[in-house]
Design a protein around this motif. Structure first.
Motif, short mmCIF file in Angstrom:
data_model
loop_
_atom_site.label_atom_id
_atom_site.label_comp_id
_atom_site.label_asym_id
_atom_site.label_seq_id
_atom_site.Cartn_x
_atom_site.Cartn_y
_atom_site.Cartn_z
N THR A 1 0.85 -1.19 0.00
CA THR A 1 0.00 0.00 0.00
C THR A 1 0.89 1.24 0.00
O THR A 1 2.11 1.15 -0.11
N SER A 2 0.27 2.40 0.14
CA SER A 2 1.04 3.63 0.19
C SER A 2 1.96 3.70 1.41
O SER A 2 2.92 4.46 1.45
N SER A 3 1.68 2.87 2.43
CA SER A 3 2.53 2.83 3.61
C SER A 3 3.89 2.20 3.32
O SER A 3 4.89 2.56 3.93
N GLN A 4 3.92 1.21 2.40
CA GLN A 4 5.17 0.54 2.03
C GLN A 4 5.96 0.15 3.28
O GLN A 4 7.16 0.44 3.41
N THR A 5 5.28 -0.55 4.19
CA THR A 5 5.86 -0.80 5.51
C THR A 5 7.15 -1.62 5.45
O THR A 5 8.14 -1.27 6.10
N LEU A 6 7.17 -2.71 4.69
CA LEU A 6 8.37 -3.54 4.65
C LEU A 6 9.54 -2.81 4.00
O LEU A 6 10.69 -2.93 4.43
N MET A 7 9.25 -2.04 2.97
CA MET A 7 10.30 -1.28 2.29
C MET A 7 10.89 -0.23 3.24
O MET A 7 12.11 -0.04 3.31
N ARG A 8 10.04 0.43 3.99
CA ARG A 8 10.51 1.45 4.92
C ARG A 8 11.34 0.83 6.04
O ARG A 8 12.38 1.37 6.44
N LEU A 9 10.88 -0.32 6.54
CA LEU A 9 11.64 -0.97 7.61
C LEU A 9 12.98 -1.51 7.10
O LEU A 9 13.98 -1.47 7.82
N THR A 10 12.99 -2.00 5.87
CA THR A 10 14.26 -2.46 5.29
C THR A 10 15.23 -1.30 5.14
O THR A 10 16.43 -1.44 5.46
N THR A 11 14.74 -0.18 4.67
CA THR A 11 15.59 1.01 4.54
C THR A 11 16.07 1.47 5.91
O THR A 11 17.23 1.89 6.07
N LEU A 12 15.18 1.41 6.91
CA LEU A 12 15.57 1.77 8.27
C LEU A 12 16.67 0.85 8.77
O LEU A 12 17.66 1.31 9.36
N LEU A 13 16.51 -0.46 8.55
CA LEU A 13 17.53 -1.42 8.97
C LEU A 13 18.88 -1.10 8.33
O LEU A 13 19.91 -1.10 9.00
N LEU A 14 18.85 -0.81 7.04
CA LEU A 14 20.08 -0.50 6.31
C LEU A 14 20.76 0.74 6.88
O LEU A 14 21.95 0.71 7.23
N ILE A 15 20.01 1.83 6.97
CA ILE A 15 20.61 3.10 7.42
C ILE A 15 21.01 2.99 8.90
O ILE A 15 22.04 3.55 9.31
N PHE A 16 20.24 2.26 9.70
CA PHE A 16 20.57 2.09 11.11
C PHE A 16 21.92 1.38 11.27
O PHE A 16 22.79 1.84 12.02
N LEU A 17 22.11 0.27 10.55
CA LEU A 17 23.37 -0.47 10.70
C LEU A 17 24.54 0.27 10.08
O LEU A 17 25.67 0.18 10.58
N VAL A 18 24.31 1.01 9.01
CA VAL A 18 25.37 1.85 8.44
C VAL A 18 25.76 2.94 9.44
O VAL A 18 26.94 3.27 9.62
N THR A 19 24.76 3.51 10.11
CA THR A 19 25.02 4.54 11.13
C THR A 19 25.78 3.95 12.31
O THR A 19 26.72 4.57 12.83
N ILE A 20 25.37 2.77 12.75
CA ILE A 20 26.09 2.09 13.85
C ILE A 20 27.54 1.85 13.44
O ILE A 20 28.47 2.03 14.25
N SER A 21 27.75 1.44 12.20
CA SER A 21 29.12 1.22 11.71
C SER A 21 29.92 2.51 11.81
O SER A 21 31.09 2.50 12.23
N ALA A 22 29.31 3.63 11.43
CA ALA A 22 30.01 4.92 11.49
C ALA A 22 30.30 5.31 12.94
O ALA A 22 31.40 5.80 13.25
N LEU A 23 29.33 5.09 13.82
CA LEU A 23 29.53 5.43 15.23
C LEU A 23 30.62 4.57 15.86
O LEU A 23 31.36 5.03 16.74
N PHE A 24 30.73 3.32 15.44
CA PHE A 24 31.76 2.42 15.94
C PHE A 24 33.08 2.55 15.18
O PHE A 24 34.02 1.80 15.41
N ASP A 25 33.11 3.52 14.25
CA ASP A 25 34.31 3.75 13.44
C ASP A 25 34.66 2.51 12.60
O ASP A 25 35.82 2.16 12.43
N LEU A 26 33.60 1.86 12.08
CA LEU A 26 33.77 0.75 11.16
C LEU A 26 33.36 1.21 9.77
O LEU A 26 32.66 2.22 9.63
#
Length: 485
Positions: free
Chosen positions: A215-240
């Motif tokens: 639907t217009s919510s695109q829930t799985l796509m949004r959560l997948t993007t969140l997962l990606l950006i979250f782990l990339v951000t964690i990598s940056a915070l951990f200097d990885l």
């Protein structure tokens, strides 16, 4: 803001034109990725300068690289890693890492070039699996024994260097690095375990997410993007490196959805290959200093040769030793080894990190990235040649023509016909397997299977007319015999 938009417009124009140009080239032997890299080098700061790599473009490029490794991680089946071929792939990569260290440490050439560091060792062991996946799909290799072998060996060629980057290129002490990696792993386990449990138990929130996925919510796509950006951000915070977080996100996504989701895959590929990933490749090309590369041709050629010796040769030897479990003809083993020598994204990541910490000069990094870009064109091309040309047994054809020169047209036609029939036979085999699965779920599967059986019967009849044994040609590798003239 205007300059950022102008640069992005030019990049997307290149992205839109590249597939058209690739389609128009006879034989389609140049992948789109090569055209994107070449355009970036020509239009970037070291070329005509119409593309400015500013902070906004860099961010989109980083997201493009993240999506590329997300899709690469998503392609990996955990069962494949734990299987026999996956274990052999891991052992092979460890061997390539040891060989790379020996060569870079003790070969005087690398010391003279000033690149006898860990970054060069890692760069020599990589396989660009994320870059290879669309190429394998375009060339019909996905799902074939050759494609499966490329993925099995290529998985460790991408995962191994990512882990090596996190451990060997860290500026922390040993125990601090292990502590940080342990914390990152714990976060990844939480990200994987909670959704997987919710999926199995059919939790209300999970049902809501799946029901609103399209639907217009695109829930799985949004959560997948969140997962990606979250782990990339964690990598940056951990200097990885961001590559680690992106790859982990893809791997976690495959764990949560082990059977895959066509709808989600199409959306991820649409955002990735339709927008962000082309930006990454164009920007990667823009980082290549053509003058610096032209000034170090020896390093360029030597690095490509070393990639083949250190990466391709061990893969070929491993497959030859493991021939009983993975029966494949010699030219198909060569094909797998060549594809596994395709390298670029990790080279971009590792050289950027080395330049950042001051262990590599930018001119040297440009040369290594250029070498990686060449492999994206060269290795699939050579692999395609060994896969297609060798299937018609040119040596056998030449011998037959030498025996009866007057029949050369017939001999060439029959060899080409055999190759075409075997190609269709391989596709029919995969189709039959798919339809066999559908038959259990769908009553129409039986009628479709009958069509496959009739087509297979016709191919067998034509093979027999050519003097071939259909039972032998049905076995991989293509262990067939040609009629005696």
């Amino acid at each position: 803001m205007t300059q950022e938009l102008v640069s992005l417009t030019i990049i997307m124009a290149v992205a839109a034109v590249s597939p058209i140009v690739a389609q128009l080239i006879p034989g389609k032997f140049i992948p789109q990725t090569v055209l994107l890299l070449a355009a970036g080098a020509v239009l970037g700061p070291y070329g005509f300068g119409v593309i400015e790599v500013n902070d906004a473009v860099k961010l989109l490029s980083e997201l493009g690289m993240a999506f590329l490794f997300l899709l690469a991680g998503y392609e990996i089946d955990p069962k494949r890693l734990a299987g026999h071929q996956g274990k052999v792939g891991l052992l092979t990569w460890v061997v390539t890492l040891g060989l790379a260290w020996l060569v870079v440490t003790f070969l005087p050439f690398f010391a003279k070039q000033g690149i006898n560091g860990v970054a060069t060792v890692i760069a020599l062991t990589t396989t660009a699996l994320g870059t290879l996946m669309p190429i394998l799909k375009e060339r019909g290799l996905e799902g074939t024994p050759i494609g499966d072998a490329i993925i099995s060996y290529g998985t460790w060629g991408e995962l191994g260097p990512i882990i090596a980057m996190a451990i060997l290129l860290s500026t922390r002490t040993g125990w601090q690095t292990m502590l940080v990696l342990g914390a990152f792993l714990a976060i990844c386990l939480i990200c994987a375990t909670l959704p997987a449990k919710a999926r199995k138990t059919g939790y209300r929130m999970y049902r809501f997410l799946t029901e609103n996925a399209n639907t217009s919510s695109q829930t799985l796509m949004r959560l997948t993007t969140l997962l990606l950006i979250f782990l990339v951000t964690i990598s940056a915070l951990f200097d990885l490196d961001a590559v680690l977080g992106a790859f982990a996100a893809g791997f976690i996504l495959r764990y949560i959805i082990p059977d895959g989701s066509k709808s989600l895959e199409m959306k991820l590929e649409g955002v990735g290959y339709g927008f962000l990933i082309p930006v990454f490749f164009v920007v990667s090309g823009a980082a290549i200093n053509a003058n610096a590369v032209a000034g170090r041709p020896t390093l360029l050629v030597a690095f490509i040769v070393m990639l083949m010796l250190i990466r391709a040769v061990p893969v070929y030897i491993a497959m030859s030793i493991d021939k009983r479990n993975n029966p494949m003809s010699s030219h198909h083993r060569v094909t797998v080894a060549l594809y596994c020598t395709t390298a670029l994204p990790i080279i971009v990541a590792v050289t950027s990190l080395a330049v950042k910490v001051g262990t590599m000069q930018s001119d040297t990094a440009s040369t290594l990235v250029a070498a990686g870009a060449i492999t994206v064109f060269l290795m699939p091309l050579l692999g395609s040649v060994t896969y297609q040309v060798a299937d018609v047994h040119p040596v056998t054809a030449v011998r037959e023509i030498a025996h009866t020169p007057s029949d050369w047209r017939t001999i060439v036609r029959e060899h080409a016909q055999v190759r075409m029939l075997l190609h269709h036979q391989d596709r029919l085999k995969r189709m039959a397997e798919t339809l066999g699965m559908l038959e259990k779920r769908d009553a129409l599967g039986k009628s479709r299977s009958e069509l496959v059986e009739r087509a297979q019967h016709e191919i067998d009849r034509q093979l027999e007319e050519l003097g071939l044994d259909p039972q032998r040609t049905a076995q991989l590798p293509h262990d067939y015999r040609y009629p005696k003239n």
